[in-house]
Design an enzyme around this catalytic site. Structure first.
Site, PDB file in Angstrom:
ATOM      1  CG  ASN A 113       7.325  -5.138   0.205  1.00 43.85           C
ATOM      2  OD1 ASN A 113       7.542  -5.873   0.133  1.00 43.85           O
ATOM      3  ND2 ASN A 113       8.166  -3.763  -0.377  1.00 43.85           N
ATOM      4  N   GLY A 114       6.512  -3.272  -2.570  1.00 44.85           N
ATOM      5  CA  GLY A 114       7.300  -3.214  -4.366  1.00 44.85           C
ATOM      6  C   GLY A 114       7.302  -2.312  -5.247  1.00 44.85           C
TER       7      GLY A 114
END
Ligand code: AMP
Length: 474
Positions: A113-114
């Site tokens: 995530n990111g």
């Protein structure tokens, strides 16, 4: 390879579990279900039975991707899962996660995530020395780096990898016998640890721990690597930094209200944004209505502070997912009407304060104001519980390209005219930061301030742009 940074954005949720003797695939399914708000485009779960890794992923919501039969086949004592939402162009199955691969030390699965800010640079240099890529995600760059550092134990490979990669990442890595959680040195995206009957869970948000009945242990620290295996949990903090920059937009929009991120509760924060907004912009009106769901807590806070009655003036159809709504302007217009319906008996003849968490392109608020007027409101005052979004996010929030951000291109009066509200007010950045209950520099607020805590590749060019927009907004 040229990739338009404005277009490369993912909003994702990750969930991992190490729990021998539990149905880890089913628990991951429930965990992802609780994180569905972080991504509705694809979902996947990988499990390890200590010898081999199995993976199932597909486009769609968690409930669409996993049937009873599929879950029954995903056996093991460790699992990681991922939900993903991406913007135009990269909505492909090959970009769905977890990614799984075999390298010199065995099988590995990865969920991210990111957004990395130097993925293009790394992709070019890895490509020049023979790496091949199947997807367009920056997560695959991490996969390649892990393989490249394969002579080292996985923990050391990840540490080396962290020196190379820049940007925002909350990562779950699963080997045949380990579950590893990694948070970038600024802790831009959340990641927390829970405990379940002797087993461990690592998840994007604490709401996923609650859902599976796990006990919250703590947040993973910025720069920390947490390794869970048959010896228990251990932590590597060699790359922890003193500066934290948790994304403030998680509190504005992305995170679920019942989650706590780095010790801060989301719904209470949104309520405080509303109270602060009431102090900054008191307006004489008959009722306060939220744009459901993300405007609810701030509208409650505004109503509490001012004493103006809170009413439900818009009914939301909660069954309209994002799956079938393509990112075109026409579909965005339609999606607002599909999702929200004004309640005429509540609204007719009233001076209404409408609270929403943010304005991105202005599509939602323009449509809603139009609907409220058709429902017979006397006045409509639009209050936004965050400051104007002036800058794109390079760290994993889909706040759209610069040219599409209405506040980056227009001043307050022009936006008010565009959405046809009687008045328009935003929460100030100072007011927002004061509502957080922590030092202001603990948060990334680049989408509002243009101050990016982690360098982005075209920063020199951006710097010029930021100065221009700051002048425009005075
Ligand atoms: P817009 O219609 O483009 O102005 O978008 C604003 C609306 O989208 C608000 O109602 C927000 O709650 C919601 N929103 C804000 N940020 C995002 C995001 N990153 N992804 C999807 N929706 C968002």
């Amino acid at each position: 390879m040229q990739v338009d940074l404005d277009k490369v954005k993912d909003e994702c949720g990750v969930f991992g579990i190490y729990a021998p003797n539990k149905d880890v695939a089913r628990l991951t399914y429930f965990g992802l279900y609780a994180l569905q708000h972080r991504g509705q485009e694809s979902a996947g779960i990988a499990t390890s039975n200590q010898n081999d890794i199995q993976l199932h992923k597909d486009m769609g919501l968690v409930t669409e991707v996993f049937s009873e039969d599929v879950l029954a086949k995903l056996k093991g004592s460790i699992a990681i899962g991922h939900v993903r939402y991406s913007t135009t162009g990269s909505s492909l199955l090959t970009n769905a996660q977890p990614l799984s691969f075999r390298y010199m030390r065995g099988m590995v699965a990865l969920a991210h995530n990111g957004n990395l800010t130097n993925a293009n640079e790394l992709r070019d240099s890895l490509g020049a020395t023979g790496s091949v890529f199947q997807s367009t995600t920056d997560s695959e760059v991490i996969v390649n780096l892990i393989a490249r550092y394969g002579q080292n134990p996985i923990e050391d490979a990840l540490m080396k990898c962290m020196i190379d990669i820049k940007g925002a990442y909350s990562l779950l890595v699963m080997t045949e016998d380990k579950l590893i959680g990694v948070r970038d040195p600024y802790g831009v995206r959340p990641l927390c640890i829970g405990k379940l009957d002797g087993g461990y869970i690592i998840a994007s948000e604490s709401c996923a721990l609650d859902t599976v009945g796990a006990e919250f242990v703590r947040d993973i620290e910025p720069g920390e690597i947490v390794v869970i295996d048959n010896k228990g949990l251990r932590s590597i903090k060699n790359l922890c930094s003193s500066r934290q920059a948790l994304c403030i937009f998680e509190f504005v929009y992305l995170a679920r209200p019942d989650s706590n991120l780095d010790g801060i509760n989301v719904v209470q924060t949104r309520r405080q944004f509303g109270r602060q907004l009431a102090k900054e912009c008191p307006i004489d009106a008959d009722i306060v209505i939220p744009v459901p769901d993300s405007g609810i807590a701030a509208a409650v806070g505004y109503a509490e502070e001012t004493g103006i009655p809170f009413e439900e003036g818009l009914m939301k159809n909660r069954y309209v997912g994002r799956t079938f709504i393509q990112p075109s302007q026409e579909m965005r217009d339609l999606s607002v009407r599909l999702k929200l319906n004004p309640i005429k008996s509540v609204l007719e003849g009233k001076r209404v304060i409408m609270v929403d968490d943010s304005i991105v392109r202005g599509t939602t608020s323009k449509k809603i104001v139009e609907m409220l007027r058709k429902a017979g409101v006397k006045e409509v005052h639009m209050l936004v519980s965050s400051p104007p979004i002036l800058h794109p996010c390079y760290y994993g929030i889909d706040t759209s390209a610069r040219a599409e951000l209405i506040a980056a291109q227009n001043d307050l009066e022009a936006i008010r005219q565009h959405i046809s509200a009687d008045s328009l007010h935003y929460l100030s950045l100072e007011g927002m930061l004061a509502s957080m209950g922590k030092q202001p520099d603990c948060f990334c607020n680049a989408c509002f301030s243009g101050k990016y805590p982690i360098e982005i590749p075209d920063f020199k060019h951006m710097g010029k742009y930021i100065m221009e927009t700051e002048v425009k907004h005075g």
